[in-house]
Design a protein around this motif. Structure first.
Motif, mmCIF file in Angstrom:
data_model
loop_
_atom_site.group_PDB
_atom_site.id
_atom_site.type_symbol
_atom_site.label_atom_id
_atom_site.label_comp_id
_atom_site.label_asym_id
_atom_site.label_seq_id
_atom_site.Cartn_x
_atom_site.Cartn_y
_atom_site.Cartn_z
ATOM 1 N N TYR A 125 0.825 -1.201 0.000
ATOM 2 C CA TYR A 125 0.000 0.000 0.000
ATOM 3 C C TYR A 125 0.865 1.259 0.000
ATOM 4 N N PHE A 126 1.837 1.318 0.884
ATOM 5 C CA PHE A 126 2.628 2.542 0.994
ATOM 6 C C PHE A 126 3.577 2.719 -0.187
ATOM 7 N N TYR A 127 3.997 1.632 -0.804
ATOM 8 C CA TYR A 127 4.779 1.790 -2.034
ATOM 9 C C TYR A 127 3.921 2.401 -3.134
ATOM 10 N N ALA A 128 2.639 1.984 -3.184
ATOM 11 C CA ALA A 128 1.743 2.504 -4.220
ATOM 12 C C ALA A 128 1.369 3.956 -3.977
ATOM 13 N N THR A 129 1.310 4.389 -2.731
ATOM 14 C CA THR A 129 0.841 5.748 -2.430
ATOM 15 C C THR A 129 1.971 6.719 -2.073
ATOM 16 N N LEU A 130 3.156 6.210 -1.755
ATOM 17 C CA LEU A 130 4.293 7.079 -1.458
ATOM 18 C C LEU A 130 5.376 6.999 -2.526
ATOM 19 N N GLY A 131 5.597 5.813 -3.064
ATOM 20 C CA GLY A 131 6.571 5.653 -4.129
ATOM 21 C C GLY A 131 7.995 5.485 -3.632
ATOM 22 N N ALA A 132 8.872 5.103 -4.559
ATOM 23 C CA ALA A 132 10.270 4.862 -4.216
ATOM 24 C C ALA A 132 11.004 6.151 -3.890
ATOM 25 N N SER A 133 10.617 7.261 -4.528
ATOM 26 C CA SER A 133 11.320 8.524 -4.285
ATOM 27 C C SER A 133 11.169 8.978 -2.838
ATOM 28 N N THR A 134 9.982 8.822 -2.270
ATOM 29 C CA THR A 134 9.794 9.182 -0.865
ATOM 30 C C THR A 134 10.678 8.330 0.028
ATOM 31 N N ALA A 135 10.746 7.024 -0.263
ATOM 32 C CA ALA A 135 11.589 6.139 0.539
ATOM 33 C C ALA A 135 13.063 6.535 0.438
ATOM 34 N N LEU A 136 13.510 6.872 -0.763
ATOM 35 C CA LEU A 136 14.910 7.263 -0.946
ATOM 36 C C LEU A 136 15.227 8.555 -0.195
ATOM 37 N N LEU A 137 14.356 9.545 -0.315
ATOM 38 C CA LEU A 137 14.595 10.811 0.377
ATOM 39 C C LEU A 137 14.536 10.635 1.894
ATOM 40 N N ALA A 138 13.592 9.849 2.379
ATOM 41 C CA ALA A 138 13.485 9.629 3.821
ATOM 42 C C ALA A 138 14.711 8.883 4.347
ATOM 43 N N ALA A 139 15.178 7.881 3.602
ATOM 44 C CA ALA A 139 16.383 7.160 4.014
ATOM 45 C C ALA A 139 17.589 8.092 4.031
ATOM 46 N N ALA A 140 17.680 8.975 3.025
ATOM 47 C CA ALA A 140 18.784 9.927 2.979
ATOM 48 C C ALA A 140 18.729 10.887 4.161
ATOM 49 N N GLY A 141 17.521 11.379 4.488
ATOM 50 C CA GLY A 141 17.385 12.287 5.622
ATOM 51 C C GLY A 141 17.732 11.622 6.938
#
Length: 389
Positions: free
Chosen positions: A167-183
């Motif tokens: 669900y969260f991959y579909a509604t947040l996407g990989a870019s959000t995960a990458l930016l959050a991991a970077a932060g």
């Protein structure tokens, strides 16, 4: 109000670029937008949680004044949702990670717990006015959430990590995960423990807790999604400070991060909450009933085993064919019931109206706002010419 507070907090933590990215993610997130349109305490929980986390982020979270306010906010949070009690560890973890003394934590802890208890009793008077009924309700709720829940949990009764991830991959996407991991990596590298404890730790802890449950309700994660968004904003701000192509990369990833949530939220607002999807379905159902008469058209769900049994009994009682209008959430429970129905009776699918969220993983978007409807002809007789959607 919660969005304005979050934007302000994001500005303080990550600057203008980070705040713009984080607030944009929050503004278009379908979990938060859906919660804001329902008469539930989730939006209030979000606001109170942001107040609580921002106070934990302060220079001395164990000062008497902060401890009292933290306790009062925590008590109301627990009155709204019992699992919010896990937040009690955050002020002390923040103090231990910072420069505030923790040796004399007994007094602030007692003050925090006392204020939390008083606020809880005031916000949830049934807990002491009707204690037996309140305790029975808690037991019932706990039992409900500890067993497989039709549609909104795995059919085998397992954990919901997979459902949450899809669900969260579909509604947040990989870019959000990458930016959050970077932060988060940036905060860890710079030993910014206060940010990690206030924003990343709650999101991770509650994500693990709710993922280990047997039922998936995405609103359970909504209170701490801002922590993910703020980490993503910090990641975008860090990229923007780099030499080229850092600013361009930050802008591109931030835009890509916003797109999945904005797309789903647009569908939610424009098709579901507006009533357009339901009006289309009702118009077709009206035409179908007129064309199929005198064959009955019965609305039903098939996610629970008892609903399948009711349909089988109905088919045996009706003298002749009938049409079942089955609401389908795209879940394993309904799929199993459909297979069992086709094995037990002659079934022909005469029409399908795809729900606005039929391409998304199963969530409350389908259950609350727009399921797919399958129209099934039950009977050996050949169906007459019927309208199509």
């Amino acid at each position: 109000l919660a969005l304005a507070l979050f934007a302000r907090l994001a500005w303080l933590e990550a600057g203008f670029v980070g705040a713009a990215a984080a607030a944009s993610l929050a503004a278009v997130n379908p979990v938060l937008v859906q919660d804001a349109h329902f008469a539930r305490p989730d939006s209030l929980l979000l606001l109170l949680a942001l107040v609580f986390l921002s106070l934990c982020r302060g220079p001395d979270p164990l000062s008497p004044a902060r401890a009292a306010v933290l306790g009062a906010v925590l008590g109301v949070l627990v009155a709204c949702k019992s699992t919010m009690g896990l937040l009690v560890i955050l002020p002390f973890a923040a103090a231990a990670a910072g420069a505030a003394p923790v040796r004399g934590a007994a007094g602030p802890l007692a003050l925090l717990c006392g204020c939390a208890a008083a606020a809880f009793l005031a916000a949830e008077p049934d807990s002491w006015m009707h204690f037996r009924q309140f305790a029975a309700g808690l037991r019932t709720l706990s039992a409900q959430y500890s067993q497989p829940f039709p549609a909104q949990g795995p059919i085998d009764g397992g954990t919901t990590f997979g459902m949450a991830a899809r669900y969260f991959y579909a509604t947040l996407g990989a870019s959000t995960a990458l930016l959050a991991a970077a932060g988060a990596a940036l905060w860890a590298r710079s030993r910014a423990w206060a940010q990690l404890i206030a924003w990343v730790l709650p999101a991770a802890a509650f994500g693990l807790f709710f993922g280990s449950r047997t039922n998936f309700f995405e609103r359970s994660y909504g209170t701490f999604l801002p922590g993910v968004f703020l980490a993503a904003g910090a990641g975008a701000a860090a990229l923007a400070r780099q030499r080229r192509p850092g600013p361009l990369l930050a802008a591109a990833l931030s835009l890509l991060a916003v797109v999945p949530g904005a797309r789903v939220t647009y569908i939610l607002v424009a098709l579901s909450l507006s009533g357009r999807a339901e009006a289309f379905h009702q118009a077709y159902a009206h035409r179908l009933r007129a064309a199929a008469a005198p064959v009955p058209v019965v609305n039903t769900w098939l996610c629970a085993p008892a609903q399948l049994d009711q349909c089988l009994r109905l088919a045996s009682q009706v003298q002749g064919p009938l049409v079942l209008a089955v609401g389908d959430f795209g879940d394993d429970w309904t799929a199993r019931s459909l297979r069992q129905l086709k094995a037990a009776l002659p079934v022909r699918q005469i029409a399908v109206i795809d729900g606005p969220f039929s391409e998304l993983p199963m969530s409350s978007l389908q259950c609350y706002n727009g399921p797919t409807f399958r129209y099934l002809w039950i009977g050996r007789e050949t169906p007459p010419a019927l309208p199509v959607p």
